[in-house]
Scaffold this active site. Sequence first.
Site, short mmCIF file in Angstrom:
data_model
loop_
_atom_site.label_atom_id
_atom_site.label_comp_id
_atom_site.label_asym_id
_atom_site.label_seq_id
_atom_site.Cartn_x
_atom_site.Cartn_y
_atom_site.Cartn_z
CB ALA A 34 -0.93 -0.01 1.21
CG PHE A 36 5.80 0.11 -4.13
CD1 PHE A 36 7.17 0.31 -4.17
CD2 PHE A 36 5.11 -0.09 -5.33
CE1 PHE A 36 7.85 0.32 -5.38
CE2 PHE A 36 5.79 -0.08 -6.54
CZ PHE A 36 7.16 0.12 -6.56
CG LEU A 78 -2.59 -1.73 -24.37
CD1 LEU A 78 -3.61 -2.81 -24.11
CD2 LEU A 78 -2.37 -1.55 -25.87
CD GLU A 103 -6.03 -10.60 -26.07
OE1 GLU A 103 -4.88 -10.19 -25.98
OE2 GLU A 103 -6.39 -11.44 -26.92
CE LYS A 105 -4.26 -3.30 -18.53
NZ LYS A 105 -3.59 -3.54 -17.25
CD GLU A 174 0.61 -9.32 -17.95
OE1 GLU A 174 0.95 -9.06 -19.13
OE2 GLU A 174 0.51 -8.46 -17.06
CE LYS A 287 -4.88 -7.79 -28.11
NZ LYS A 287 -3.59 -8.48 -27.97
CB CYS A 408 -18.80 -35.13 10.30
SG CYS A 408 -17.18 -35.16 9.54
CB CYS A 427 -18.11 -34.34 5.47
SG CYS A 427 -18.37 -33.03 6.68
#
Length: 684
Positions: A34, A36, A78, A103, A105, A174, A287, A408, A427
Amino acid sequence: MNITSRTEFDATITQIVEASTAYYTDGTSNLSDAQFDSLYDAASAYAEQQGIDAPELAKVASGSVSGDVAHSVPMLSLEKVTEDTAALTTWMTKSGIEQFSVEPKLDGLAVVIRYRNGKPVQMVTRGDGSHGEDVTYALESIDNIPAFVGGPSHHKGGISTRDIRGFDLEVRGEAVFTHDQFEGANVLREQHGDPVFANARNGVAGTLRGAKSRDYLIPFSFYAYDQIGLDTAPHTDSMDDLEAFGFATAAGLLGRRGPHDMGQVVTEVQAWAGAEPNVDTDGIVVKADRTSDRVRLGIGSRTPRWAIAYKYATQQVTSTLLEVEWTIGRTGRLTPRARIEPVELTGSTVTYASLHNPDDISRKGFMLGDTVIVKKAGEIIPRLEAPVVAHRDGSQTPIDVPAVCPNCGSNFDTTQAVWRCVRGRGCAAVESVAYAVSRDALDIDGLSTSLVKRMIDQGVVTDLADLFTLTAAQVAAVSSDKVYGDTAQNRKADRVGQSVPVGSTVAGNIVTQIEKAKTAGLARVITSLGVRGTGRSMSRRLAKHFGSMDALRAASVEELATVEKIGTIKAAMIVDELAELASVIDRMSAAGVVMQDAPASRATTDACSQPLAGMSVCVTGSMVLRTRSEMNETVESLGGRAASSVSKSTSLLVAGPGAGSKLDKAATLGVRVMTEDEFIAEYL
Ligand SMILES: [Zn+2]
């Protein structure tokens, strides 16, 4: 904070670069995320205001403070719009582009992977856009790129030949941690005595930079969004090619790649705001899909004119952590949920926030009574981001993590970051079966949750499939707290709090209802299985798409992902769970549960000619002629999409008596509202 002088700006830049270098070298920093971010934002604001060119900021943002490998084509940033579909639409209109690719990001670190003769040989960070840093040594940590890329043709300048040969290719994308990888990474770091990563984005940067000096591998993922070397066009086709080679693509996370027209782009942007993918994303990239548009529009001073990033506004507030509630899901998964002091966030009052798992709590060091940061970025449910340690006053107490299953009393399987009761689905058998027989699923009247619990406690039923082989005699013998029938014996039992058998009359009814449920239809059968991520409307879509349980079970992840709104991650989960449920499904089928729909009941008409085609319809409040569930089925049979909440993309809200917040929200958003009668008059 606010920077007011050049001296202060220079000092801040120095501080940012130092912190960043420390962080990316060994994953540590004396600044919190935070702090930073706050320094970074202040410096960026001052640089923009004063027109100062500060390349350090770009380098820091891209996770690299130095780099000497030239990019073959600059890696540009971008242009951005934040949570503003009007601005996005204006941009799309002005651009003159007709065919778009869309797409997610991803919130990670941009890198380039270079393939020579079909083999990955180099990885370079984005750096300042023109030069990046060589991080090839981290290639072996990526667990989802192909080891070889090649084929007989397809290659730029390539001559079609029968011989398989490796391609020269540059794939851009990425580097990210999936949520599971992030949890795994911190487990690894703790085991090796290294400090844990505070968040996935900085974690992956630290992993890349530190990989050289580390003696263990931290796996991460790569999602491609661009390539240089294939001559395939348009862009969406080249992404298909990359997937065929074995790459994961950012577009693939959407579940369908397009290309899209303008209207579809806006729909996709709105749909993605509610998605919960397994990686952190902070928006959508739109794009130009065709090369001709990209060439025509060209590159501006810093950004290409043919692409834009649509960012979701991240909103965060602070609140107080009051309590952590623990629940066991239908699959035996232990899930913590944070109850917080009610607080306003993105227009609604928040009282609960999500916590991933027990590790999440210990890693971030939450304590009861802590001031906590509550954050919402795209997700539906806000999450508890971090405690504000500086606000502690000594009154905070540790959070008790249950030692045994609260349901349980069994032990937990704690080998994964997600803890599960060792009994797994067993369970939560009562919850699973009660859910399966509920009105929205198999709708078996008379089987109350308490009776289901009795049956399971008494060993008459262990799971859903057992219901379908029950005899009336078995049901009649189940002892029950509830007194059926006003007989002298029952009145006495009621007085002394004794339990009595269900009896043959009630048992007969229940068995008849169970028999009837065998033909409830595929959608209800799918719902009844309680597969994670498939509620009522998803089950209806699956039933409509596949038509039979056999076809659904035979579907691959890729095939499932193409069904509307599923996407790859959920598809993989469904495939896993169906495999896990194989015995239940087989036994249900053997007991006569009909697992396929007659072709006539499936939509055969042209989707576009249906009255609600393309519309998202939400139903709320009480309905008179139909149940809400039946209304939703009606909506889908008319080609519409049944939505469970009201958002900007909702086309219509059908509201009955008792409609509450959804009606208010529809009014605020200007969504059209109809009564049940009006809906029937107009569409039926
Ligand atoms: Zn349990």
